[in-house]
Write a protein that holds these residues in place. Structure first.
Motif, PDB file in Angstrom:
ATOM      1  N   ASP A 150       6.794 -15.492   1.641  1.00 33.48           N
ATOM      2  CA  ASP A 150       5.603 -14.274   1.144  1.00 33.48           C
ATOM      3  C   ASP A 150       6.305 -14.207  -0.242  1.00 33.48           C
ATOM      4  N   SER A 151       6.056 -15.215  -0.986  1.00 34.60           N
ATOM      5  CA  SER A 151       6.198 -14.842  -2.401  1.00 34.60           C
ATOM      6  C   SER A 151       5.450 -13.400  -3.254  1.00 34.60           C
ATOM      7  N   SER A 152       3.474 -13.370  -1.943  1.00 30.43           N
ATOM      8  CA  SER A 152       3.123 -11.843  -2.418  1.00 30.43           C
ATOM      9  C   SER A 152       3.780 -10.453  -2.342  1.00 30.43           C
ATOM     10  N   MET A 153       4.943 -10.483  -1.418  1.00 29.85           N
ATOM     11  CA  MET A 153       5.200  -9.175  -0.638  1.00 29.85           C
ATOM     12  C   MET A 153       6.049  -8.654  -1.688  1.00 29.85           C
ATOM     13  N   VAL A 154       6.551  -7.391  -1.888  1.00 27.11           N
ATOM     14  CA  VAL A 154       7.674  -6.641  -3.189  1.00 27.11           C
ATOM     15  C   VAL A 154       8.762  -6.043  -1.775  1.00 27.11           C
ATOM     16  N   ALA A 155       9.531  -6.877  -2.060  1.00 27.51           N
ATOM     17  CA  ALA A 155      11.309  -6.845  -1.155  1.00 27.51           C
ATOM     18  C   ALA A 155      11.991  -6.310  -2.321  1.00 27.51           C
ATOM     19  N   THR A 156      13.280  -5.093  -0.879  1.00 26.30           N
ATOM     20  CA  THR A 156      13.897  -3.746  -1.386  1.00 26.30           C
ATOM     21  C   THR A 156      15.231  -4.554  -0.965  1.00 26.30           C
ATOM     22  N   ARG A 157      16.165  -5.148  -1.285  1.00 20.23           N
ATOM     23  CA  ARG A 157      16.921  -5.469  -0.446  1.00 20.23           C
ATOM     24  C   ARG A 157      17.919  -4.026   0.214  1.00 20.23           C
ATOM     25  N   ILE A 158      18.367  -4.070   1.265  1.00 20.31           N
ATOM     26  CA  ILE A 158      19.110  -3.236   1.950  1.00 20.31           C
ATOM     27  C   ILE A 158      20.101  -3.486   2.197  1.00 20.31           C
ATOM     28  N   GLY A 159      20.511  -4.930   2.389  1.00 16.43           N
ATOM     29  CA  GLY A 159      22.059  -5.440   2.913  1.00 16.43           C
ATOM     30  C   GLY A 159      22.097  -6.462   4.031  1.00 16.43           C
ATOM     31  N   HIS A 273       6.210  -4.576   1.214  1.00 17.92           N
ATOM     32  CA  HIS A 273       5.367  -4.237   1.404  1.00 17.92           C
ATOM     33  C   HIS A 273       4.613  -5.032   0.399  1.00 17.92           C
ATOM     34  N   ALA A 274       2.784  -4.877   0.907  1.00 23.64           N
ATOM     35  CA  ALA A 274       1.828  -6.283   0.530  1.00 23.64           C
ATOM     36  C   ALA A 274       1.885  -5.478  -1.818  1.00 23.64           C
ATOM     37  N   ALA A 275       2.976  -6.918  -2.551  1.00 21.73           N
ATOM     38  CA  ALA A 275       2.131  -6.459  -3.476  1.00 21.73           C
ATOM     39  C   ALA A 275       1.122  -5.532  -4.241  1.00 21.73           C
ATOM     40  N   ARG A 276       1.305  -4.618  -4.963  1.00 21.82           N
ATOM     41  CA  ARG A 276      -0.315  -3.985  -5.309  1.00 21.82           C
ATOM     42  C   ARG A 276       0.728  -2.479  -6.670  1.00 21.82           C
ATOM     43  N   GLY A 277      -1.159  -2.044  -6.834  1.00 18.95           N
ATOM     44  CA  GLY A 277      -0.357  -1.101  -8.238  1.00 18.95           C
ATOM     45  C   GLY A 277       0.204  -0.260  -7.819  1.00 18.95           C
ATOM     46  N   ALA A 278      -0.220   0.765  -7.679  1.00 15.12           N
ATOM     47  CA  ALA A 278       0.758   2.605  -7.360  1.00 15.12           C
ATOM     48  C   ALA A 278       0.781   2.369  -6.225  1.00 15.12           C
ATOM     49  N   LEU A 279       2.001   2.547  -5.556  1.00 17.58           N
ATOM     50  CA  LEU A 279       1.770   2.752  -3.989  1.00 17.58           C
ATOM     51  C   LEU A 279       2.037   4.424  -3.922  1.00 17.58           C
ATOM     52  N   PRO A 280       0.790   4.580  -3.094  1.00 14.84           N
ATOM     53  CA  PRO A 280       0.684   5.534  -2.351  1.00 14.84           C
ATOM     54  C   PRO A 280       1.819   6.777  -2.262  1.00 14.84           C
ATOM     55  N   LEU A 281       1.978   7.677  -2.745  1.00 16.51           N
ATOM     56  CA  LEU A 281       3.956   8.529  -2.520  1.00 16.51           C
ATOM     57  C   LEU A 281       4.291   8.405  -1.195  1.00 16.51           C
ATOM     58  N   LYS A 282       3.395   8.816   0.615  1.00  9.76           N
ATOM     59  CA  LYS A 282       4.137   8.644   1.133  1.00  9.76           C
ATOM     60  C   LYS A 282       5.112   6.932   1.190  1.00  9.76           C
ATOM     61  N   MET A 283       4.564   6.179   1.230  1.00  7.64           N
ATOM     62  CA  MET A 283       5.545   5.005   0.681  1.00  7.64           C
ATOM     63  C   MET A 283       6.383   4.788  -0.198  1.00  7.64           C
ATOM     64  N   ARG A 284       6.590   5.570  -1.277  1.00  6.85           N
ATOM     65  CA  ARG A 284       7.560   5.679  -2.261  1.00  6.85           C
ATOM     66  C   ARG A 284       7.886   6.633  -1.947  1.00  6.85           C
ATOM     67  N   VAL A 285       8.212   7.463  -1.034  1.00  7.13           N
ATOM     68  CA  VAL A 285       9.092   8.949  -0.773  1.00  7.13           C
ATOM     69  C   VAL A 285      10.046   8.377   0.373  1.00  7.13           C
ATOM     70  N   PHE A 286       9.360   7.055   1.690  1.00 10.59           N
ATOM     71  CA  PHE A 286      10.137   6.215   2.447  1.00 10.59           C
ATOM     72  C   PHE A 286      11.225   5.459   1.821  1.00 10.59           C
ATOM     73  N   LEU A 287      10.211   4.863   0.987  1.00  9.26           N
ATOM     74  CA  LEU A 287      11.090   3.409   0.751  1.00  9.26           C
ATOM     75  C   LEU A 287      12.485   4.051  -0.305  1.00  9.26           C
ATOM     76  N   ASP A 288      12.608   5.417  -0.990  1.00  8.99           N
ATOM     77  CA  ASP A 288      13.770   5.888  -1.313  1.00  8.99           C
ATOM     78  C   ASP A 288      13.986   6.931  -0.470  1.00  8.99           C
ATOM     79  N   TYR A 289      13.530   7.054   0.750  1.00  3.13           N
ATOM     80  CA  TYR A 289      14.912   7.931   1.335  1.00  3.13           C
ATOM     81  C   TYR A 289      15.391   7.202   2.027  1.00  3.13           C
ATOM     82  N   SER A 290      14.213   5.838   2.827  1.00  4.96           N
ATOM     83  CA  SER A 290      15.559   4.971   4.111  1.00  4.96           C
ATOM     84  C   SER A 290      16.443   4.490   3.085  1.00  4.96           C
ATOM     85  N   ALA A 291      15.824   3.708   2.147  1.00  4.73           N
ATOM     86  CA  ALA A 291      16.593   2.404   1.629  1.00  4.73           C
ATOM     87  C   ALA A 291      18.631   2.602   1.442  1.00  4.73           C
ATOM     88  N   GLY A 292      18.808   4.066   0.710  1.00  2.00           N
ATOM     89  CA  GLY A 292      20.750   3.967   0.680  1.00  2.00           C
ATOM     90  C   GLY A 292      20.523   4.263   2.366  1.00  2.00           C
TER      91      GLY A 292
END
Length: 311
Positions: A150-159, A273-292
């Motif tokens: 699904d190209s409408s999703m925004v993916a962060t490769r984690i491994g 996550h679904a493609a959208r404008g600015a991410l709510p901070l709850k999603m941004r901080v989880f992405l930053d916290y969990s990806a590494g």
């Protein structure tokens, strides 16, 4: 008529494929769903849905209206999140989905640490081996193993996640350890797939590039990884799994990896996550916290698989 409610009902009906399924999803009586959609069509002065006993389809006008309705509801949702402060501070409910065993082993420990670090966020963790639909099921973020179509999703490769063919020492002692994929024909096997048992396993070619499909004849076919691991430990046959699904049995010596140098390229693992404008901070901080943290865990599994392949 509540226009936003009517839009939501229309989209649920389209996404679920029937009035009955939409009514069930919305916890709304079936006659109410049908009535509200008729009222919407009357208000618009056009037919939105073509109804038949076999299927439900959007008219041309209905397709255009549904596209606009999705955009409008998404914008309303963003506005409500902003008004509630989710874009100003990390807070609110975060809905995450992941495969069952991977979620238990790798996502849940990170979530518990995340909750301690962000006390204003609550998490609903949906563990399912079925790929849930983010928009339909109102999910903020997902962990997926495999290619994302699904190209409408925004993916962060984690491994990446390697595959492993493994068997018990007793089984290998009785039948011998295969040195090439072709030798699997002499080894009893356990078929595993969450939807249907596969009758071929993919391997890298011994010479040259590309892969080859090797037919297997499972003595046993199961639909959960835990069942495949248990049966392999009981010497029923060799099985093929993602590394995380059998890592514990391999670590304790109950199972041994075979044909490691012939395994195909590992599957990508992503947070998306679904493609959208600015991410709510709850999603941004989880992405930053969990990806590494997830990258670190997956890196260790990949290193283990690489070591086996070079033995």
């Amino acid at each position: 008529m509540d226009r936003l409610e009517a839009m939501s009902i229309l989209l649920q009906t389209v996404d679920k494929g029937s009035f009955t399924a939409a009514a069930r999803s919305l916890s709304m009586p079936l006659p109410t769903v049908s009535r509200k959609l008729r009222e919407l069509e009357t208000q618009l002065g056009t037919q939105l849905l073509v109804r038949s006993t076999r299927k439900l389809a959007l008219t041309e006008a209905g397709a255009a209206y549904a596209t606009a309705a999705r955009r409008i509801l998404r914008e309303v949702d963003d506005a409500e999140r902003m008004a509630s402060g989710e874009f100003a501070a990390p807070r609110g409910e975060l809905v995450i989905t992941a495969p069952v065993l991977f979620g238990q082993l790798h996502v849940l420990p990170i979530v518990t640490e995340f909750l301690a670090a962000y006390p204003d966020i609550t998490v609903r963790l949906l563990l399912s081996d079925r790929n849930l639909h983010l928009i339909e099921d109102q999910i903020d973020m997902a962990v997926r193993i495999g290619t994302l179509p699904d190209s409408s999703m925004v993916a962060t490769r984690i491994g990446v996640m390697p595959m492993v063919v493994c068997a018990s020492p007793a089984l290998l002692g009785e039948f011998g350890t295969p040195e090439r994929p072709e030798e699997l024909a002499g080894l009893p096997c356990i078929g595993f797939d969450s939807l249907a048992a596969r009758t071929t396993w993919t391997f890298r070619r011994a010479r040259g590039s590309g892969t080859v499909e090797m037919p297997i004849k499972p003595r046993l076919s199961v639909t959960t990884a835990a069942a495949a691991v248990w049966a392999a430990r009981q010497n029923i046959g060799a099985t093929r799994l993602f590394l995380y699904q059998c890592a514990d049995a391999l670590q304790h010596g109950d199972l041994r990896p075979i044909l490691a140098k012939f395994q195909p390229d590992p599957a990508p693992v992503s947070l998306f996550h679904a493609a959208r404008g600015a991410l709510p901070l709850k999603m941004r901080v989880f992405l930053d916290y969990s990806a590494g943290r997830l990258r670190s865990q997956l890196g260790k599994l990949e290193a283990t698989a690489t070591e086996w392949a070079h033995r």
